[in-house]
Design an enzyme around this catalytic site. Structure first.
Site, mmCIF file in Angstrom:
data_model
loop_
_atom_site.group_PDB
_atom_site.id
_atom_site.type_symbol
_atom_site.label_atom_id
_atom_site.label_comp_id
_atom_site.label_asym_id
_atom_site.label_seq_id
_atom_site.Cartn_x
_atom_site.Cartn_y
_atom_site.Cartn_z
ATOM 1 N N GLY A 26 -4.298 -5.857 4.707
ATOM 2 C CA GLY A 26 -4.765 -4.949 3.663
ATOM 3 C C GLY A 26 -3.998 -5.194 2.375
ATOM 4 N N ALA A 27 -4.305 -4.382 1.376
ATOM 5 C CA ALA A 27 -3.648 -4.535 0.085
ATOM 6 C C ALA A 27 -2.161 -4.197 0.197
ATOM 7 C CB ALA A 27 -4.320 -3.634 -0.936
ATOM 8 N N LEU A 31 -0.738 -6.473 9.358
ATOM 9 C CA LEU A 31 -0.515 -6.019 10.731
ATOM 10 C C LEU A 31 -0.548 -7.201 11.689
ATOM 11 C CD1 LEU A 31 -0.306 -3.576 12.650
ATOM 12 C CD2 LEU A 31 -0.541 -2.971 10.244
ATOM 13 N N ASP A 181 -4.481 10.337 4.979
ATOM 14 C CA ASP A 181 -5.498 9.289 4.843
ATOM 15 C C ASP A 181 -6.350 9.250 6.107
ATOM 16 O OD1 ASP A 181 -6.919 7.103 3.865
ATOM 17 O OD2 ASP A 181 -5.415 5.636 4.466
HETATM 18 N N1 ATP Z 1 -0.037 0.615 16.780
HETATM 19 C C1 ATP Z 1 -1.132 -0.116 16.655
HETATM 20 N N2 ATP Z 1 -1.735 -0.645 17.748
HETATM 21 C C2 ATP Z 1 -2.854 -1.399 17.619
HETATM 22 N N3 ATP Z 1 -3.450 -1.686 16.440
HETATM 23 C C3 ATP Z 1 -2.901 -1.190 15.315
HETATM 24 C C4 ATP Z 1 -1.726 -0.383 15.361
HETATM 25 N N4 ATP Z 1 -1.405 -0.039 14.096
HETATM 26 C C5 ATP Z 1 -2.335 -0.597 13.304
HETATM 27 N N5 ATP Z 1 -3.258 -1.287 14.018
HETATM 28 C C6 ATP Z 1 -4.420 -2.027 13.482
HETATM 29 O O1 ATP Z 1 -4.126 -2.495 12.182
HETATM 30 C C7 ATP Z 1 -4.994 -1.915 11.209
HETATM 31 C C8 ATP Z 1 -4.200 -1.604 9.945
HETATM 32 O O2 ATP Z 1 -3.126 -0.722 10.220
HETATM 33 P P1 ATP Z 1 -2.822 0.515 9.286
HETATM 34 O O3 ATP Z 1 -4.023 1.385 9.213
HETATM 35 O O4 ATP Z 1 -1.556 1.138 9.737
HETATM 36 O O5 ATP Z 1 -2.570 -0.263 7.908
HETATM 37 P P2 ATP Z 1 -3.113 0.029 6.430
HETATM 38 O O6 ATP Z 1 -4.417 0.726 6.467
HETATM 39 O O7 ATP Z 1 -3.013 -1.211 5.620
HETATM 40 O O8 ATP Z 1 -1.945 0.954 6.027
HETATM 41 P P3 ATP Z 1 -1.582 1.693 4.687
HETATM 42 O O9 ATP Z 1 -2.826 2.481 4.329
HETATM 43 O O10 ATP Z 1 -0.413 2.551 5.116
HETATM 44 O O11 ATP Z 1 -1.229 0.648 3.672
HETATM 45 C C9 ATP Z 1 -5.575 -0.685 11.885
HETATM 46 O O12 ATP Z 1 -6.808 -0.306 11.359
HETATM 47 C C10 ATP Z 1 -5.639 -1.138 13.347
HETATM 48 O O13 ATP Z 1 -6.794 -1.919 13.568
HETATM 49 MG MG MG Z 2 -5.313 2.104 7.777
#
Ligand code: ATP
Ligand code: MG
Length: 288
Positions: A26-27, A31, A181
């Site tokens: 993501g931005a 992950l 969120d």
């Molecule tokens: N603990 C976890 N186990 C499995 N998959 C995960 C886990 N945490 C995150 N993911 C996967 O990674 C994706 C991105 O994670 P997350 O939503 O935390 O990041 P993000 O949206 O970029 O965060 P932020 O909005 O804080 O910048 C999730 O939608 C999910 O598919």
């Molecule tokens: Mg997210």
């Protein structure tokens, strides 16, 4: 187009026997699926790379605040028995430590990994993907067989899922945490351990499974509050997310609210407040 190469991973993740797999970019965060301490402990590694266009001190402060906020909330919620991944480890300094000296200090050095948070890996799929599959299935079904018994069954399934979502959000608010969120991408449906077939493997055209437990993730914008207003805004964000992403499931949003109402004592007043928040939202969108 040149292919994007993510920055090198911070130690110890650059030395795991099987390299971490990038699963989401993501931005704000990358992950990875990896292991932590033992080869059989699956972990999700969230890295917040530093942003070159941001002032370094501000950048470090923002990144550090979000990583710490997320870790603190997860820690508290696990203790309270709320369904979220457990924290395994973190480093909020990330590559900032090395950025002023030369990068010869080893590891992922100069311009490398950023701050990170390692947490328990949650099996399953995000609710967004699950519902999208369900919506496609229902659409096809309506085209081929029309309304009827099958549709009743699908409606029951999706209502049950939505009620579970409401219960999960209620347990979060009960513990005094606001997510900040709430979207269907930040909810994972973890299949029951006695093994519903993974929907991905299920026979093509079969009715998708909506069974499992809701696990909430992504607490980078979370805060601690027990105010009705904050709780109502959290619910409103989720309601809007359903409105924009899940047209067929949106009609059953009342189930989310029903699950929520039953989950803790103060839920009723947060729901009352939701009516005001909706009204303000409507006014705002009229003004444009
Ligand atoms: N603990 C976890 N186990 C499995 N998959 C995960 C886990 N945490 C995150 N993911 C996967 O990674 C994706 C991105 O994670 P997350 O939503 O935390 O990041 P993000 O949206 O970029 O965060 P932020 O909005 O804080 O910048 C999730 O939608 C999910 O598919
Ligand atoms: Mg997210």
């Amino acid at each position: 187009m040149t292919e994007y190469t993510p920055p090198p991973l911070p130690p110890p993740f650059n030395t795991t026997t099987t390299p971490p797999t990038l699963i989401y970019q993501g931005a704000e965060a990358h992950l990875y699926k990896t292991t932590f301490l033992t080869p059989t402990t699956h972990a999700a590694l969230k890295i917040r790379p530093s942003k070159p266009y941001r002032h370094p001190i501000l950048d470090r402060r923002l990144t550090r605040a979000r990583i710490l906020q997320e870790a603190r909330c997860l820690h508290k919620l696990v203790k309270e028995g709320v369904s979220v991944p457990a924290v395994l480890g973190l480093d909020w300094e990330g590559d900032a430590r090395n950025s002023n000296s030369d990068s010869a200090s080893g590891g992922g050095g100069g311009g490398g990994g950023g701050s990170w948070l390692a947490m328990e890996w949650v099996e399953g799929e995000v609710v967004r993907a699950v519902l999208e599959r369900w919506e496609r299935y229902v659409k096809d079904l309506q085209r081929t067989t029309g309304e009827g018994v099958v549709m009743d069954k699908e409606e029951r399934k999706v209502r049950a899922l939505m009620k579970k979502i409401g219960t999960a959000v209620g347990s979060l608010h009960k513990a005094g945490v606001i997510h900040g969120d709430l979207t269907t991408s930040n909810l994972i449906l973890r299949p029951d351990s006695h093994g519903q077939a993974e929907s991905g493997d299920a026979a093509a055209g079969a009715s998708p499974s909506l069974e499992g437990e809701i696990v909430m993730i992504d607490f980078g914008l979370a805060s601690q509050s027990s105010q009705d207003e904050d709780r109502a805004v959290d619910l409103y964000v989720l309601e809007r997310a359903f409105g924009s992403s899940h047209p067929r499931a949106e009609g059953f949003f009342e189930e989310v609210l029903a699950g929520y109402r039953e989950s803790y004592k103060g839920a009723g007043s947060a729901l009352k407040r939701l009516e005001d928040v909706r009204m303000r939202g409507r006014k705002r969108s009229m003004i444009g």
